[in-house]
Design an enzyme around this catalytic site. Structure first.
Site, PDB file in Angstrom:
ATOM      1  N   ASN A 117      41.161  46.333  20.268  1.00  0.00           N
ATOM      2  CA  ASN A 117      41.363  44.906  20.529  1.00  0.00           C
ATOM      3  C   ASN A 117      40.508  44.130  19.528  1.00  0.00           C
ATOM      4  O   ASN A 117      39.295  44.077  19.664  1.00  0.00           O
ATOM      5  CB  ASN A 117      40.934  44.601  21.985  1.00  0.00           C
ATOM      6  N   LYS A 155      40.397  41.012  19.034  1.00  0.00           N
ATOM      7  CA  LYS A 155      40.018  39.664  19.515  1.00  0.00           C
ATOM      8  C   LYS A 155      40.227  38.621  18.398  1.00  0.00           C
ATOM      9  O   LYS A 155      41.148  38.755  17.608  1.00  0.00           O
ATOM     10  CB  LYS A 155      38.583  39.674  20.043  1.00  0.00           C
ATOM     11  N   HIS A 170      43.118  39.818  30.171  1.00  0.00           N
ATOM     12  CA  HIS A 170      41.782  40.208  29.688  1.00  0.00           C
ATOM     13  C   HIS A 170      40.746  39.269  30.311  1.00  0.00           C
ATOM     14  O   HIS A 170      40.996  38.079  30.486  1.00  0.00           O
ATOM     15  CB  HIS A 170      41.742  40.132  28.157  1.00  0.00           C
ATOM     16  N   GLU A 212      38.254  37.855  29.142  1.00  0.00           N
ATOM     17  CA  GLU A 212      37.916  36.670  28.343  1.00  0.00           C
ATOM     18  C   GLU A 212      38.956  35.581  28.527  1.00  0.00           C
ATOM     19  O   GLU A 212      38.631  34.391  28.485  1.00  0.00           O
ATOM     20  CB  GLU A 212      37.752  37.069  26.858  1.00  0.00           C
ATOM     21  N   GLU A 249      38.226  47.156  33.059  1.00  0.00           N
ATOM     22  CA  GLU A 249      37.264  46.588  32.119  1.00  0.00           C
ATOM     23  C   GLU A 249      36.239  45.767  32.893  1.00  0.00           C
ATOM     24  O   GLU A 249      36.393  44.534  33.017  1.00  0.00           O
ATOM     25  CB  GLU A 249      37.981  45.686  31.113  1.00  0.00           C
ATOM     26  N   GLY A 255      31.224  44.236  25.675  1.00  0.00           N
ATOM     27  CA  GLY A 255      30.371  43.706  24.611  1.00  0.00           C
ATOM     28  C   GLY A 255      28.883  43.730  24.937  1.00  0.00           C
ATOM     29  O   GLY A 255      28.090  43.108  24.233  1.00  0.00           O
ATOM     30  N   SER A 284      32.214  48.529  26.068  1.00  0.00           N
ATOM     31  CA  SER A 284      31.160  49.187  25.278  1.00  0.00           C
ATOM     32  C   SER A 284      31.439  50.668  25.012  1.00  0.00           C
ATOM     33  O   SER A 284      30.529  51.493  25.045  1.00  0.00           O
ATOM     34  CB  SER A 284      29.789  49.001  25.956  1.00  0.00           C
TER      35      SER A 284
HETATM   36  C1  PEP Z   1      37.296  44.428  25.313  1.00  0.00           C
HETATM   37  O1  PEP Z   1      37.026  43.248  25.134  1.00  0.00           O
HETATM   38  O2  PEP Z   1      38.449  44.751  25.669  1.00  0.00           O
HETATM   39  C2  PEP Z   1      36.231  45.407  25.114  1.00  0.00           C
HETATM   40  C3  PEP Z   1      36.338  46.527  25.727  1.00  0.00           C
HETATM   41  O3  PEP Z   1      35.183  45.035  24.288  1.00  0.00           O
HETATM   42  P1  PEP Z   1      33.956  45.963  23.832  1.00  0.00           P
HETATM   43  O4  PEP Z   1      34.511  47.287  23.436  1.00  0.00           O
HETATM   44  O5  PEP Z   1      33.352  45.220  22.677  1.00  0.00           O
HETATM   45  O6  PEP Z   1      33.033  46.076  25.006  1.00  0.00           O
END
Ligand code: PEP
Length: 265
Positions: A6, A8, A98, A100, A174, A180, A214
């Site tokens: 992803n 973003k 998601h 976000e 998630e 993040g 992460s």
């Molecule tokens: C995400 O935003 O879908 C995600 C998993 O981000 P990260 O891997 O940076 O934690």
């Protein structure tokens, strides 16, 4: 295993070309042939067309996904990108709900259901994200939050299956606190949520789970050994194409059976 990067709101055309060149020059593809590993990339809408063409030109077996889709399909909805637009340019999947988008752009559970239904009806692979925040987890609310997010999706998937729609469907656990943050959920955390979601609802077919939060080359092996998982949705770590390739190789070596395959058309 379905491995989805992803991106973003990152990347430029130049960086995308470099990224795809690194993938294209890798010798990994021969080793992935016949494996159960599928790779997906989710660029921002503005680069979807460029990535689809870049992948076709380099003959890479990669699925391109959008990071979101409109609940509307056409008409006077300034700024929106509809399912027919995505289909028109060769996008094969879409990330839905998601955290976000839920947190910063008021994405609702109702919209997640509409978008999931639009995706399944269009034979576009939906990845529906769900997960609790850190404070919800601390207050012991993980399962109730997960239930409120998943129950409407489950009902929608059930109706789609009753209508004879058989397109693949993914859930991505998630947890917001893991995204993040550098702090991934443990295999035990993931297992208890996957178990809850599988057992709480009478899914027409067993749900296929991705995990995101992460994930890196350091933890992907131990997370992959978890039988509940069918893949990963990864943000920061896979902005680096070398890290994506390295992770794909680590997962390939495990050669674990997975629950659901994604067809690349
Ligand atoms: C995400 O935003 O879908 C995600 C998993 O981000 P990260 O891997 O940076 O934690």
């Amino acid at each position: 295993m379905f491995l989805v990067a992803n991106w973003k709101m990152n990347m430029t055309r130049a960086l995308i070309d470099e990224y795809l060149d690194v993938l294209s020059e890798s010798s990994i593809w021969g080793t992935l042939d016949g494996s159960r590993i599928r790779i997906g990339i989710a660029p921002s809408h503005v680069y979807l067309d460029h990535v689809v063409l870049g992948i076709q030109n380099r003959d890479l077996p990669i699925i391109v996904l959008a990071q979101d889709v409109s609940t509307r399909t056409s008409g006077a909805f300034t700024g929106e990108v509809g399912m027919p637009n995505l289909l028109d340019i060769g996008v094969k999947g879409v990330v839905i709900g998601h955290s976000e988008r839920r947190r910063f752009f008021h994405e609702t559970d109702e919209n997640v259901v509409i978008k999931t239904d639009l995706s399944l009806s269009a034979d576009m692979v939906p990845i529906v994200c769900f997960g609790e925040s850190g404070s919800q987890r601390k207050r012991g609310k993980t399962f109730s939050v997960v239930k409120s997010q998943i129950e409407p999706v489950f009902k929608g998937v059930k109706k789609a299956r009753e209508r004879g729609i058989t397109s693949p469907f993914y859930l991505a656990y998630e947890p917001v606190w893991a995204i993040g943050s550098g702090q991934n959920a443990t295999p035990a955390d993931i297992h208890e949520v996957a178990k809850y979601v599988s057992e709480e609802f009478s899914w027409p077919d067993p749900p296929a789970f991705l995990y995101g939060g992460s994930v890196s080359s350091d933890n992907i092996r131990s997370l992959s050994s978890l039988g509940d998982l069918s893949g990963f949705l990864v943000g920061s770590a896979w902005l680096d194409p070398h890290a994506l390739l390295h992770s794909a190789d680590l997962v390939r070596q495990l050669n674990r059976p997975v629950r659901e395959g994604v067809h690349v058309k």
